[in-house]
Enzyme design. Structure first.
Site, PDB file in Angstrom:
ATOM      1  N   CYS A  63     -14.049   3.204 -72.949  1.00  0.00           N
ATOM      2  CA  CYS A  63     -14.088   2.370 -71.753  1.00  0.00           C
ATOM      3  C   CYS A  63     -15.094   1.241 -71.958  1.00  0.00           C
ATOM      4  O   CYS A  63     -16.218   1.476 -72.403  1.00  0.00           O
ATOM      5  CB  CYS A  63     -14.486   3.221 -70.547  1.00  0.00           C
ATOM      6  N   HIS A  69     -20.359 -10.292 -74.231  1.00  0.00           N
ATOM      7  CA  HIS A  69     -20.166  -9.161 -75.135  1.00  0.00           C
ATOM      8  C   HIS A  69     -18.912  -8.360 -74.759  1.00  0.00           C
ATOM      9  O   HIS A  69     -18.188  -7.871 -75.621  1.00  0.00           O
ATOM     10  CB  HIS A  69     -21.399  -8.257 -75.124  1.00  0.00           C
TER      11      HIS A  69
END
Length: 179
Positions: free
Chosen positions: A82, A90
């Site tokens: 996840c 990022h």
């Protein structure tokens, strides 16, 4: 749109059952556990055996799968993890690079189900991991690809399609339209 019902291709039957590697990035442990439970249940529903390994994050999942392909022990792979959007770019790098790497591995002929969630917040991740069973969906995708790989392999064992006019990774060719 959430809440809509989607068609699901029936799961193939296997003889022999495949052996699958699940690679999970447990950065968000609760989400990873939900994805993992769904993946294991889907694999076990068709008699597939499986092993699970953990890696630090989503970027390491494709590398771990690529390393595992060297041992020729697994017929399929399930990628789980996840990525939740944060305050920097990022998120975009991790989402794009992990997905691209898994796609490239698939194009090399590896049977991979991608269950790496890319979400805006934890609540979306919970919904996808538990209510929507995206871990199970990723395992099912890997199983369908394993069945296709067996179908197209010389001497491979195919499974029967769900009807006479639809080719579901094996069986007879679809009927031709005579119109």
């Amino acid at each position: 749109m959430a809440g809509e019902s989607h068609y699901r291709v029936p799961l193939p039957a296997f003889d022999p059952a495949p052996h699958v590697l699940i690679v999970v990035a447990p950065y968000y442990r609760d989400i990873a556990d939900g994805l993992l439970a769904g993946a294991r249940a889907a694999l076990e529903s068709v008699g597939a055996t499986h092993e699970t390994i953990e890696v630090p994050g989503a970027l390491e999942v494709p590398t771990a799968i690529r390393l595992a392909t060297n041992c020729y022990r697994y017929q399929g792979y399930v990628a789980l993890g996840c990525v939740i959007r944060g305050e920097t770019t990022h998120y975009d790098t991790v989402c794009n690079d992990s997905s691209r790497a898994l796609t490239l591995l698939g194009l090399e002929g590896h049977c991979i189900g991608n269950g790496i969630l890319t979400v805006e917040n934890h609540a979306q991740a919970v919904a996808r991991a538990f209510d929507q069973n995206k871990g199970g969906g990723a395992a099912e995708a890997a199983l369908h690809l394993v069945a296709l790989a067996r179908r197209f392999k010389r001497g491979g064992k195919a499974f029967a399609p769900s009807s006479t006019d639809t080719l579901v990774a094996g069986g007879a060719a679809p009927s031709k339209d005579t119109a």
